[in-house]
Write a protein that holds these residues in place. Sequence first.
Motif, mmCIF file in Angstrom:
data_model
loop_
_atom_site.group_PDB
_atom_site.id
_atom_site.type_symbol
_atom_site.label_atom_id
_atom_site.label_comp_id
_atom_site.label_asym_id
_atom_site.label_seq_id
_atom_site.Cartn_x
_atom_site.Cartn_y
_atom_site.Cartn_z
ATOM 1 N N PRO A 169 45.368 -22.908 4.294
ATOM 2 C CA PRO A 169 46.208 -23.138 3.120
ATOM 3 C C PRO A 169 46.203 -21.858 2.275
ATOM 4 C CG PRO A 169 44.599 -24.912 3.405
ATOM 5 C CD PRO A 169 44.200 -23.812 4.332
ATOM 6 N N SER A 170 47.297 -21.544 1.622
ATOM 7 C CA SER A 170 47.401 -20.266 0.908
ATOM 8 C C SER A 170 46.357 -20.099 -0.200
ATOM 9 C CB SER A 170 48.808 -20.103 0.322
ATOM 10 O OG SER A 170 49.143 -21.216 -0.488
ATOM 11 N N GLY A 171 45.846 -21.201 -0.753
ATOM 12 C CA GLY A 171 44.848 -21.097 -1.812
ATOM 13 C C GLY A 171 43.419 -21.138 -1.323
ATOM 14 N N HIS A 172 43.214 -21.125 -0.033
ATOM 15 C CA HIS A 172 41.869 -21.234 0.535
ATOM 16 C C HIS A 172 41.058 -19.964 0.248
ATOM 17 C CE1 HIS A 172 38.682 -21.764 3.537
ATOM 18 N NE2 HIS A 172 39.036 -23.041 3.582
ATOM 19 N N ALA A 173 39.741 -20.135 0.094
ATOM 20 C CA ALA A 173 38.859 -19.012 -0.226
ATOM 21 C C ALA A 173 38.887 -17.923 0.851
ATOM 22 C CB ALA A 173 37.416 -19.517 -0.412
ATOM 23 N N LEU A 174 39.043 -18.330 2.113
ATOM 24 C CA LEU A 174 39.054 -17.339 3.204
ATOM 25 C C LEU A 174 40.350 -16.541 3.257
ATOM 26 C CD1 LEU A 174 37.423 -19.394 6.120
ATOM 27 C CD2 LEU A 174 36.383 -17.547 4.790
ATOM 28 N N LEU A 182 33.895 -16.113 13.228
ATOM 29 C CA LEU A 182 33.782 -17.538 13.515
ATOM 30 C C LEU A 182 32.701 -18.215 12.675
ATOM 31 C CD1 LEU A 182 34.274 -17.658 17.403
ATOM 32 C CD2 LEU A 182 35.662 -18.835 15.699
ATOM 33 N N GLN A 183 31.633 -17.494 12.374
ATOM 34 C CA GLN A 183 30.553 -18.054 11.565
ATOM 35 C C GLN A 183 31.041 -18.490 10.184
ATOM 36 O OE1 GLN A 183 27.403 -18.947 11.805
ATOM 37 N NE2 GLN A 183 27.102 -18.429 13.971
ATOM 38 N N ASP A 184 32.100 -17.828 9.696
ATOM 39 C CA ASP A 184 32.644 -18.167 8.381
ATOM 40 C C ASP A 184 33.295 -19.548 8.367
ATOM 41 O OD1 ASP A 184 31.916 -15.681 7.230
ATOM 42 O OD2 ASP A 184 33.687 -14.736 8.132
ATOM 43 N N ILE A 211 29.079 -20.799 16.813
ATOM 44 C CA ILE A 211 28.693 -21.533 15.606
ATOM 45 C C ILE A 211 27.667 -22.611 15.913
ATOM 46 C CG2 ILE A 211 29.522 -22.972 13.701
ATOM 47 C CD1 ILE A 211 32.243 -21.658 13.994
ATOM 48 N N GLY A 212 27.852 -23.274 17.030
ATOM 49 C CA GLY A 212 27.028 -24.434 17.340
ATOM 50 C C GLY A 212 27.754 -25.689 16.877
ATOM 51 N N GLN A 213 27.102 -26.468 16.043
ATOM 52 C CA GLN A 213 27.693 -27.721 15.566
ATOM 53 C C GLN A 213 28.362 -27.491 14.214
ATOM 54 O OE1 GLN A 213 27.144 -30.622 17.395
ATOM 55 N NE2 GLN A 213 28.394 -31.910 16.105
ATOM 56 N N LEU A 214 29.627 -27.970 14.091
ATOM 57 C CA LEU A 214 30.295 -27.923 12.798
ATOM 58 C C LEU A 214 29.664 -28.941 11.852
ATOM 59 C CD1 LEU A 214 34.054 -27.704 13.864
ATOM 60 C CD2 LEU A 214 32.707 -25.901 12.784
ATOM 61 N N ARG A 215 29.521 -28.576 10.585
ATOM 62 C CA ARG A 215 28.905 -29.486 9.617
ATOM 63 C C ARG A 215 29.872 -30.575 9.183
ATOM 64 N NH1 ARG A 215 25.592 -25.237 5.680
ATOM 65 N NH2 ARG A 215 24.217 -24.437 7.301
ATOM 66 N N HIS A 216 31.156 -30.268 9.226
ATOM 67 C CA HIS A 216 32.152 -31.255 8.826
ATOM 68 C C HIS A 216 32.914 -31.728 10.058
ATOM 69 C CE1 HIS A 216 31.725 -30.792 4.473
ATOM 70 N NE2 HIS A 216 31.586 -29.496 4.696
ATOM 71 N N LYS A 258 37.758 -11.910 13.816
ATOM 72 C CA LYS A 258 37.287 -10.743 14.555
ATOM 73 C C LYS A 258 36.746 -11.088 15.940
ATOM 74 C CE LYS A 258 34.385 -6.645 14.097
ATOM 75 N NZ LYS A 258 33.400 -5.906 13.256
ATOM 76 N N ASP A 259 35.927 -12.140 16.028
ATOM 77 C CA ASP A 259 35.266 -12.451 17.297
ATOM 78 C C ASP A 259 35.923 -13.622 18.021
ATOM 79 O OD1 ASP A 259 34.449 -14.138 15.285
ATOM 80 O OD2 ASP A 259 32.345 -14.209 15.890
ATOM 81 N N LEU A 260 37.192 -13.826 17.751
ATOM 82 C CA LEU A 260 37.928 -14.909 18.402
ATOM 83 C C LEU A 260 38.238 -14.541 19.848
ATOM 84 C CD1 LEU A 260 38.948 -17.622 17.245
ATOM 85 C CD2 LEU A 260 41.182 -16.562 16.940
#
Length: 296
Positions: A169-174, A182-184, A211-216, A258-260
């Motif tokens: 989304p355009s307002g997202h922090a990233l 990917l870690q982000d 990443i492993g397991q996503l938290r969400h 970057k690491d995609l």
Amino acid sequence: MEIRLIKAFQTIVKLGSFQRAAEALQYSQPTITIQIKKLEDELGVRLFERGKTITLTNAGRLFLERADSLLQEYDVLNSTLSDFINGDAGTVRLGATEPSASNRLPGILARYAALKPKVQINVAIGSTREMTRMLLEDQIDFALCNQPEPHIDLAFDSLFRETFTLLLPSGHALASKDEIQLQDLKNEKMLFTPGTCPFRIRIEEMITSQIGQLRHAGMEVTGINAIKYFVQAGMGIALSPEVAVTPPIPGTVIKSVKDLLSGPPLGLLYKRNTDAQSRIAIDLKDEIKRQLVVES
């Protein structure tokens, strides 16, 4: 009933005599007489009253009414078959998966249709699994899709691998971050396609390794082209094939990661026995391959 017999009959009526018809068709008069006799025998009626002048019988007049139509239909059939043999006419049944069906094929098929206006193209859209089934059941001639499970009766020509990108989304922090890895994405709510989708499988491979397991828990959306609208509504972020989200719709931003890793292979799926394919199906398959390789 032979077409040459109908043409002989029509020429006699037009020119008014057996002799003139024989000269026009470059036959001898006895040959023309034999042809008309054969036609009358096949029909079981007399077509001409022979005498000092040639006149049509009632049956002959009835037959004349249909003779022109029969010859016109024959000429059309002849022309159509010639076009089909030369690869200029007929029907091609093409299968495709998204996002290629919406984002790649229309431009390719528009250019092809301009060159081959007599060719009818039927496009079936579905998953790679559905494309495999439709090919095996002879419902389509070939498919543009991701690489399926190996099958003894099917061949797959890989053209290139899909390129993934991150949609936010355009307002997202990233969205304002200069470099994303990917870690982000570890704490982000991800939007996914169903578990059997080749894109979902590849994305989960990347997430598991980096990443492993996503938290969400992610939200599942059937249809890769629909995900961008869920991102637009602020319901999550998505890793998507670049072609499906370019250019971005209002309210969304595309960012590179970057690491995609690259996505699953895209290519052409078809039966190994290509002898059963029509000339136009082979030509269209080659044209799609040529244009996609150039564009990639």
